[in-house]
Design a protein around this motif. Structure first.
Motif, mmCIF file in Angstrom:
data_model
loop_
_atom_site.group_PDB
_atom_site.id
_atom_site.type_symbol
_atom_site.label_atom_id
_atom_site.label_comp_id
_atom_site.label_asym_id
_atom_site.label_seq_id
_atom_site.Cartn_x
_atom_site.Cartn_y
_atom_site.Cartn_z
ATOM 1 N N ARG A 2 -38.323 0.210 54.234
ATOM 2 C CA ARG A 2 -37.900 1.145 53.176
ATOM 3 C C ARG A 2 -38.268 0.617 51.789
ATOM 4 O O ARG A 2 -38.768 1.363 50.936
ATOM 5 N N HIS A 3 -38.047 -0.677 51.557
ATOM 6 C CA HIS A 3 -38.397 -1.254 50.248
ATOM 7 C C HIS A 3 -39.909 -1.288 50.044
ATOM 8 O O HIS A 3 -40.389 -1.076 48.927
ATOM 9 N N ASN A 40 -41.044 2.105 49.026
ATOM 10 C CA ASN A 40 -40.702 2.385 47.627
ATOM 11 C C ASN A 40 -41.670 1.734 46.651
ATOM 12 O O ASN A 40 -41.674 2.085 45.467
ATOM 13 N N HIS A 41 -42.483 0.792 47.120
ATOM 14 C CA HIS A 41 -43.473 0.112 46.280
ATOM 15 C C HIS A 41 -44.896 0.569 46.608
ATOM 16 O O HIS A 41 -45.840 -0.201 46.482
ATOM 17 N N ASP A 42 -45.045 1.804 46.999
ATOM 18 C CA ASP A 42 -46.355 2.433 47.231
ATOM 19 C C ASP A 42 -47.144 1.754 48.338
ATOM 20 O O ASP A 42 -48.374 1.615 48.248
ATOM 21 N N THR A 92 -38.017 8.273 52.541
ATOM 22 C CA THR A 92 -39.201 7.755 51.853
ATOM 23 C C THR A 92 -40.451 8.457 52.396
ATOM 24 O O THR A 92 -40.373 9.348 53.245
ATOM 25 N N GLU A 93 -41.599 8.050 51.924
ATOM 26 C CA GLU A 93 -42.863 8.606 52.373
ATOM 27 C C GLU A 93 -43.417 7.862 53.581
ATOM 28 O O GLU A 93 -44.580 8.058 53.954
#
Length: 502
Positions: free
Chosen positions: A347-348, A351-353, A380-381
């Protein structure tokens, strides 16, 4: 006669264009109507030439400042009204007056002026000549520095006008510059200072010998002793502390039941390993004091994602100018707490592309922490797959391995586990294993790096290079389980460990 005025000090006014000259009369030519001055001064600044000659047509006025002692007494202290001033002459030949015509003027002596003015009402001298200014400094103290200003500096006295250039601003600026920067050229040294010659006068060997002699006699107290190289104080780098401190203790972590292996940090601190039973007890006591499973998952996810971002290239790979090369990470997780830690890390990363592909098999029932982390990951994506066939066929940038569990070893026999291990070994991507268990068998996935939590376990060589992360366990929690603990992390949350045993 014209020869009577040779040696006299005069001041010649040549108008606004040429300015005012002062000097000693060296020659007077009656035929050519010229007068020559030696050691001339132009507007108060000494000229670079030794002698100048003036025509009678260029002279607007002439003042006699001093007469040689042989002919008459000096009159530079006479009132201005008794000084002969030649009238201005035009350039058509009319009104010319020879310089020697002033010899016909009866110049009264100083005593005559006093006698004719017993009340002392005679006007005082209007200004000081350049001769007076030169002799004036002889009576000054040695530390007195006379300021050499231009002709404009004498404008403080009456009846003298600073020469200007047609009254324009440029003339005012030049006069002001001369006032500030005008300097007597006689005081400028003709030769440069000889630094090498002056340095050669210093005998370094003799000075050091004198210092050593003084220290051997006890005068220096030994504080500045040069001594032998072994006795000299050490030289410190710019990043070293020069203040003396207590001796460094490298064994600041002591465990009651060591795990059989020891590690050390980059700074030399020893970090012993612990057994899995001690590790489980430590997490249980920490949870009792408020460090819940959710907090541990979040902390381990942040540390693992930070390490993964560094392995992916850090700022060189992840920046706005390089968005067309976003790294891809494959996340292999199981239905347990270790899998939940991997989902938190994914998940993190998302969040950082980072393009994250999560592999998690479909299970009828999963633990609550796994379900919560999965729900957050779906926001998220990142992409989630449950079949190994849906994983990429091309190599990815990094594989994060969270399939194993400390307690449920039977998962290794599951078909999905074997298929995921086979895919990871064939993908040829580097593998990061999060909190791997201690096992005597070779791990299915060959890891390049392994990340441990809190204190390390005694991992084998198949775990790759071991790293340690801080999950926020308080120091008193370690003390409660019987571990003497001092943080080895310093300013970081993730540090590398080096094995002390072959």
């Amino acid at each position: 006669m014209a020869a009577d005025w040779l040696g006299s000090v005069v001041s010649i006014n040549c108008g606004d264009t040429l300015g005012v000259y002062q000097g000693r009369v060296s020659a007077v030519d009656q035929i050519n109507q010229t007068i020559s001055l030696t050691q001339p001064f132009h507007n108060g600044v000494k000229c670079l030439v030794p002698e100048v000659t003036f025509r009678a047509g260029d002279i607007a006025g002439l003042k006699i400042l001093e007469i040689p002692e042989g002919s008459r007494r000096p009159i530079h202290n006479q009132p201005l009204e008794h000084t002969k001033i030649l009238p201005a002459s035009n350039h058509n030949g009319t009104g010319k007056q020879r310089p020697e015509a002033s010899s016909a003027q009866n110049i009264p002596q100083k005593t005559d002026g006093i006698a004719n003015d017993p009340a002392g009402t005679s006007p005082q001298p209007c200004s000081k000549t350049f001769v007076d200014r030169q002799t004036e400094g002889q009576n000054q103290p040695k530390n007195f520095r006379r300021r050499h200003n231009s002709w404009s500096s004498s404008s403080r006295y009456p009846n003298q006008v600073t020469p200007k250039k047609n009254g324009s601003k440029n003339g005012q600026h030049k006069a002001r510059d001369d006032e500030c920067f005008g300097e007597d050229l006689d005081e400028v040294p003709a030769t440069d200072f000889d630094f090498e010659g002056n340095l050669a006068l210093f005998d370094k060997a003799a000075v050091f010998e004198e210092i050593d002699t003084h220290e051997r006699r006890g005068g220096g107290g030994g504080a500045r002793s040069r001594g032998t190289p072994s006795e000299r104080p050490p030289n410190y780098r710019h990043d070293e502390n020069i203040l003396e401190s207590d001796p460094i203790v490298y064994r600041r972590i002591v465990v009651p039941h060591p795990g059989g292996k020891e590690y050390c940090t980059d700074s030399g601190l020893v970090v012993p390993s612990i057994s899995y039973s001690m590790h489980k007890k430590l997490l249980s006591v920490a949870e009792k004091h408020g460090l819940t499973v959710e907090k541990r998952l979040e902390m381990s996810g942040v540390c693992a994602s930070q390490m993964a971002l560094t392995l992916l290239g850090g700022p060189n790979r992840l920046n706005p100018k390089n968005i067309h090369q976003r790294p891809t990470v494959a996340l292999l997780c199981g239905p347990h707490i270790k899998g939940a830690q991997g989902i938190s890390c994914g998940r993190h990363l998302a969040n950082h592309d980072v393009d994250v592909i999560l592999f998690l098999p479909n299970f009828v029932k999963m633990l609550e922490p796994v379900t919560n982390e999965l729900n957050l990951f779906c926001r998220t994506e990142g992409k989630q797959v449950s079949n190994v066939k849906d994983l990429p066929d091309c190599p990815v940038d990094l594989v994060i391995h969270c399939l194993d569990c400390h307690e449920n070893a039977f998962l290794r026999d599951q078909p999905w586990y074997k298929a995921a291990v086979e895919w990871a070994n064939q993908n040829r991507a580097p593998v990061l294993s999060i909190d791997p268990p201690v096992t005597d068998q070779e791990q299915g996935v060959h890891a390049k790096w392994s990340l441990q939590l809190g204190l390390p376990l005694a991992l084998g060589e198949q775990a790759g290079r071991v790293y340690l992360c801080d999950i926020g366990i308080p120091q008193k929690v370690y003390k409660e389980v019987g571990i003497t603990y001092h943080s080895p992390f310093g300013c970081k949350f993730v540090i590398p460990l080096h094995s002390l045993q072959g």
